[in-house]
Design an enzyme around this catalytic site. Structure first.
Site, PDB file in Angstrom:
ATOM      1  N   GLU A 111       0.841  -1.191   0.000  1.00  0.00           N
ATOM      2  CA  GLU A 111       0.000   0.000   0.000  1.00  0.00           C
ATOM      3  C   GLU A 111       0.879   1.245   0.000  1.00  0.00           C
ATOM      4  O   GLU A 111       1.924   1.281   0.640  1.00  0.00           O
ATOM      5  CB  GLU A 111      -0.888   0.005   1.245  1.00  0.00           C
ATOM      6  CG  GLU A 111      -1.868   1.137   1.303  1.00  0.00           C
ATOM      7  CD  GLU A 111      -2.813   1.020   2.482  1.00  0.00           C
ATOM      8  OE1 GLU A 111      -2.994   2.035   3.169  1.00  0.00           O
ATOM      9  OE2 GLU A 111      -3.363  -0.070   2.715  1.00  0.00           O
ATOM     10  N   ASP A 113       0.085   5.380   0.475  1.00  0.00           N
ATOM     11  CA  ASP A 113      -0.937   6.391   0.783  1.00  0.00           C
ATOM     12  C   ASP A 113      -0.362   7.799   0.712  1.00  0.00           C
ATOM     13  O   ASP A 113       0.762   8.031   1.153  1.00  0.00           O
ATOM     14  CB  ASP A 113      -1.449   6.241   2.224  1.00  0.00           C
ATOM     15  CG  ASP A 113      -2.207   4.982   2.480  1.00  0.00           C
ATOM     16  OD1 ASP A 113      -2.489   4.253   1.526  1.00  0.00           O
ATOM     17  OD2 ASP A 113      -2.518   4.723   3.650  1.00  0.00           O
ATOM     18  N   GLU A 115      -2.053  11.218   2.162  1.00  0.00           N
ATOM     19  CA  GLU A 115      -3.202  11.748   2.882  1.00  0.00           C
ATOM     20  C   GLU A 115      -2.940  13.207   3.246  1.00  0.00           C
ATOM     21  O   GLU A 115      -1.972  13.517   3.927  1.00  0.00           O
ATOM     22  CB  GLU A 115      -3.451  10.937   4.146  1.00  0.00           C
ATOM     23  CG  GLU A 115      -3.731   9.479   3.855  1.00  0.00           C
ATOM     24  CD  GLU A 115      -3.768   8.617   5.104  1.00  0.00           C
ATOM     25  OE1 GLU A 115      -3.540   9.137   6.216  1.00  0.00           O
ATOM     26  OE2 GLU A 115      -4.018   7.414   4.957  1.00  0.00           O
ATOM     27  N   ASN A 130       1.876   6.691   4.114  1.00  0.00           N
ATOM     28  CA  ASN A 130       2.014   5.351   4.688  1.00  0.00           C
ATOM     29  C   ASN A 130       2.514   4.440   3.577  1.00  0.00           C
ATOM     30  O   ASN A 130       2.057   4.534   2.430  1.00  0.00           O
ATOM     31  CB  ASN A 130       0.676   4.803   5.185  1.00  0.00           C
ATOM     32  CG  ASN A 130       0.116   5.617   6.323  1.00  0.00           C
ATOM     33  OD1 ASN A 130       0.772   5.842   7.304  1.00  0.00           O
ATOM     34  ND2 ASN A 130      -1.112   6.071   6.167  1.00  0.00           N
TER      35      ASN A 130
END
Length: 138
Positions: A111, A113, A115, A130
């Site tokens: 993953e 990320d 944000e 992340n």
């Protein structure tokens, strides 16, 4: 190699992999002759907050006091390239998180990320990232 160097190397690897992922997706869409959003993506939530524009080739996601929207690719990619323009909420956006992420659907969770955390008017916007590779968060 120190922890920061390892993290920077991992982020560079993930970013390159992510960019390659997006490139292949765009090539596949053009090769198929149909660049429509609906052919390549599914709305995952918030259908009533999605506006189709440019004859279905683009969408606009909206956010209000109760909800937003999200979408995901119908295809899986090992690598590719993506181009995305994200407009963050203006003024007082405390409590709102605008996110873009890639995730795998396998036993080895990967993953990446991005944000953007909401803020009070006049304060800087915080970017939180992340990274998970083979199920391990970094």
């Amino acid at each position: 190699m120190n922890h920061c160097s390892v993290l920077a190397t991992l982020m560079d690897f993930c970013l390159r992999r992510f960019l390659a992922f997006l490139l292949i997706g765009g090539v596949l869409a053009r090769r198929n002759g149909d660049a429509s959003f609906d052919r390549n993506y599914d709305i995952t939530w918030g259908n009533d907050h999605v506006l189709s524009i440019d004859e279905g080739r683009q969408i606009q996601l909206s956010l209000d006091n109760s909800s937003g929207a999200g979408f995901g690719s119908k295809l899986s990619f090992g690598s590719g390239f993506i181009h995305m323009r994200i407009k963050l909420p203006g003024k007082d956006s405390a409590g709102v998180v605008t996110a873009f992420y890639l995730t795998s659907h396998s036993n080895n969770h990967d993953e990446l990320d991005f944000e953007f955390l909401g803020n009070r008017e006049g304060k800087p916007i915080t970017l939180q990232t992340n990274v998970f590779a083979n199920g391990q968060g970094k």
